[in-house]
Design a protein around this motif. Sequence first.
Motif, PDB file in Angstrom:
ATOM      1  N   ALA A  20     -15.353  -2.887   1.440  1.00 33.22           N
ATOM      2  CA  ALA A  20     -15.618  -3.089   2.860  1.00 33.22           C
ATOM      3  C   ALA A  20     -15.133  -4.465   3.284  1.00 33.22           C
ATOM      4  N   PHE A  21     -14.626  -4.531   4.490  1.00 33.85           N
ATOM      5  CA  PHE A  21     -14.128  -5.787   5.040  1.00 33.85           C
ATOM      6  C   PHE A  21     -14.905  -6.117   6.300  1.00 33.85           C
ATOM      7  N   THR A  22     -15.231  -7.380   6.458  1.00 30.13           N
ATOM      8  CA  THR A  22     -15.856  -7.865   7.685  1.00 30.13           C
ATOM      9  C   THR A  22     -14.821  -8.719   8.412  1.00 30.13           C
ATOM     10  N   ALA A  23     -15.156  -9.169   9.597  1.00 29.84           N
ATOM     11  CA  ALA A  23     -14.238 -10.035  10.338  1.00 29.84           C
ATOM     12  C   ALA A  23     -13.900 -11.280   9.518  1.00 29.84           C
ATOM     13  N   GLU A  24     -14.856 -11.747   8.732  1.00 25.02           N
ATOM     14  CA  GLU A  24     -14.632 -12.940   7.929  1.00 25.02           C
ATOM     15  C   GLU A  24     -13.752 -12.680   6.712  1.00 25.02           C
ATOM     16  N   THR A  25     -13.788 -11.483   6.170  1.00 27.62           N
ATOM     17  CA  THR A  25     -13.024 -11.188   4.953  1.00 27.62           C
ATOM     18  C   THR A  25     -11.743 -10.397   5.224  1.00 27.62           C
ATOM     19  N   TYR A  26     -11.563  -9.949   6.460  1.00 22.59           N
ATOM     20  CA  TYR A  26     -10.405  -9.123   6.803  1.00 22.59           C
ATOM     21  C   TYR A  26      -9.122  -9.940   6.747  1.00 22.59           C
ATOM     22  N   THR A  27      -8.165  -9.429   6.016  1.00 21.62           N
ATOM     23  CA  THR A  27      -6.783  -9.928   6.084  1.00 21.62           C
ATOM     24  C   THR A  27      -5.885  -8.710   6.044  1.00 21.62           C
ATOM     25  N   ARG A  28      -4.760  -8.820   6.667  1.00 18.23           N
ATOM     26  CA  ARG A  28      -3.796  -7.710   6.672  1.00 18.23           C
ATOM     27  C   ARG A  28      -3.425  -7.346   5.233  1.00 18.23           C
ATOM     28  N   GLU A  29      -3.115  -8.369   4.444  1.00 20.90           N
ATOM     29  CA  GLU A  29      -2.704  -8.139   3.064  1.00 20.90           C
ATOM     30  C   GLU A  29      -3.818  -7.490   2.248  1.00 20.90           C
ATOM     31  N   GLY A  30      -5.047  -7.951   2.452  1.00 22.64           N
ATOM     32  CA  GLY A  30      -6.177  -7.382   1.728  1.00 22.64           C
ATOM     33  C   GLY A  30      -6.401  -5.917   2.056  1.00 22.64           C
ATOM     34  N   MET A  31      -6.278  -5.588   3.327  1.00 24.79           N
ATOM     35  CA  MET A  31      -6.469  -4.193   3.741  1.00 24.79           C
ATOM     36  C   MET A  31      -5.391  -3.289   3.144  1.00 24.79           C
ATOM     37  N   PHE A  32      -4.144  -3.729   3.235  1.00 23.30           N
ATOM     38  CA  PHE A  32      -3.072  -2.899   2.687  1.00 23.30           C
ATOM     39  C   PHE A  32      -3.159  -2.798   1.172  1.00 23.30           C
ATOM     40  N   SER A  33      -3.565  -3.865   0.527  1.00 24.60           N
ATOM     41  CA  SER A  33      -3.741  -3.831  -0.922  1.00 24.60           C
ATOM     42  C   SER A  33      -4.817  -2.829  -1.314  1.00 24.60           C
ATOM     43  N   ALA A  34      -5.942  -2.871  -0.607  1.00 24.16           N
ATOM     44  CA  ALA A  34      -7.041  -1.940  -0.901  1.00 24.16           C
ATOM     45  C   ALA A  34      -6.600  -0.497  -0.682  1.00 24.16           C
ATOM     46  N   LEU A  35      -5.904  -0.255   0.411  1.00 16.54           N
ATOM     47  CA  LEU A  35      -5.442   1.111   0.704  1.00 16.54           C
ATOM     48  C   LEU A  35      -4.469   1.595  -0.366  1.00 16.54           C
ATOM     49  N   ARG A  36      -3.560   0.741  -0.765  1.00 19.24           N
ATOM     50  CA  ARG A  36      -2.569   1.151  -1.776  1.00 19.24           C
ATOM     51  C   ARG A  36      -3.220   1.404  -3.139  1.00 19.24           C
ATOM     52  N   GLU A  37      -4.262   0.636  -3.458  1.00 17.83           N
ATOM     53  CA  GLU A  37      -5.015   0.900  -4.690  1.00 17.83           C
ATOM     54  C   GLU A  37      -5.639   2.290  -4.641  1.00 17.83           C
ATOM     55  N   ILE A  38      -6.232   2.619  -3.500  1.00 14.75           N
ATOM     56  CA  ILE A  38      -6.858   3.940  -3.333  1.00 14.75           C
ATOM     57  C   ILE A  38      -5.810   5.028  -3.438  1.00 14.75           C
ATOM     58  N   ARG A  39      -4.701   4.867  -2.732  1.00 15.80           N
ATOM     59  CA  ARG A  39      -3.641   5.882  -2.776  1.00 15.80           C
ATOM     60  C   ARG A  39      -3.130   6.080  -4.192  1.00 15.80           C
ATOM     61  N   HIS A  40      -2.924   4.970  -4.903  1.00 18.41           N
ATOM     62  CA  HIS A  40      -2.416   5.054  -6.277  1.00 18.41           C
ATOM     63  C   HIS A  40      -3.425   5.748  -7.197  1.00 18.41           C
ATOM     64  N   SER A  41      -4.698   5.422  -7.045  1.00 13.13           N
ATOM     65  CA  SER A  41      -5.722   6.008  -7.921  1.00 13.13           C
ATOM     66  C   SER A  41      -5.911   7.496  -7.660  1.00 13.13           C
ATOM     67  N   GLN A  42      -5.529   7.954  -6.490  1.00 15.95           N
ATOM     68  CA  GLN A  42      -5.713   9.360  -6.140  1.00 15.95           C
ATOM     69  C   GLN A  42      -4.393  10.116  -6.087  1.00 15.95           C
ATOM     70  N   ASP A  43      -3.370   9.545  -6.675  1.00 18.83           N
ATOM     71  CA  ASP A  43      -2.046  10.167  -6.689  1.00 18.83           C
ATOM     72  C   ASP A  43      -2.120  11.570  -7.271  1.00 18.83           C
ATOM     73  N   GLY A  44      -1.511  12.509  -6.594  1.00 24.59           N
ATOM     74  CA  GLY A  44      -1.508  13.889  -7.049  1.00 24.59           C
ATOM     75  C   GLY A  44      -2.618  14.742  -6.456  1.00 24.59           C
ATOM     76  N   ASP A  45      -3.603  14.141  -5.853  1.00 21.37           N
ATOM     77  CA  ASP A  45      -4.694  14.878  -5.207  1.00 21.37           C
ATOM     78  C   ASP A  45      -4.126  15.590  -3.974  1.00 21.37           C
ATOM     79  N   PRO A  46      -4.344  16.903  -3.847  1.00 20.37           N
ATOM     80  CA  PRO A  46      -3.797  17.650  -2.713  1.00 20.37           C
ATOM     81  C   PRO A  46      -4.244  17.098  -1.344  1.00 20.37           C
ATOM     82  N   HIS A  47      -5.479  16.600  -1.263  1.00 27.53           N
ATOM     83  CA  HIS A  47      -5.959  16.037  -0.003  1.00 27.53           C
ATOM     84  C   HIS A  47      -5.171  14.771   0.355  1.00 27.53           C
TER      85      HIS A  47
END
Length: 119
Positions: A20-47
Amino acid sequence: MTAEFRAAIARELAAQGRRAFTAETYTREGMFSALREIRHSQDGDPHVEFLARHARNLANDIAGVVDVSPEDIASVLMAAGGAVGVLAELHGLRGTTVSGVLQYAADELDQRARAGEQS
């Protein structure tokens, strides 16, 4: 939402093992990094494949109709997606309602811009 309420939501999501990110912890790079980690960990999932396919189409559609750089579009979509995602989870909102929230927010910003205000 108050900053305190947002922080409480972030703590609750973190307790569930969700990043989770708050206004204080939000960075563009952090958000994209977190999303890419999720996408990578779920690679191959039909959803995830479904989401990726429709995301590519949406990205192409948006980039084709607005005269804003892809980097700026990406920043706005990331911030908006996170905000409405939390809102939807908290209130059990349907997709059409989430869409309406985004469109109303766009209208708010457009009215401010027309009035010469800065957000």
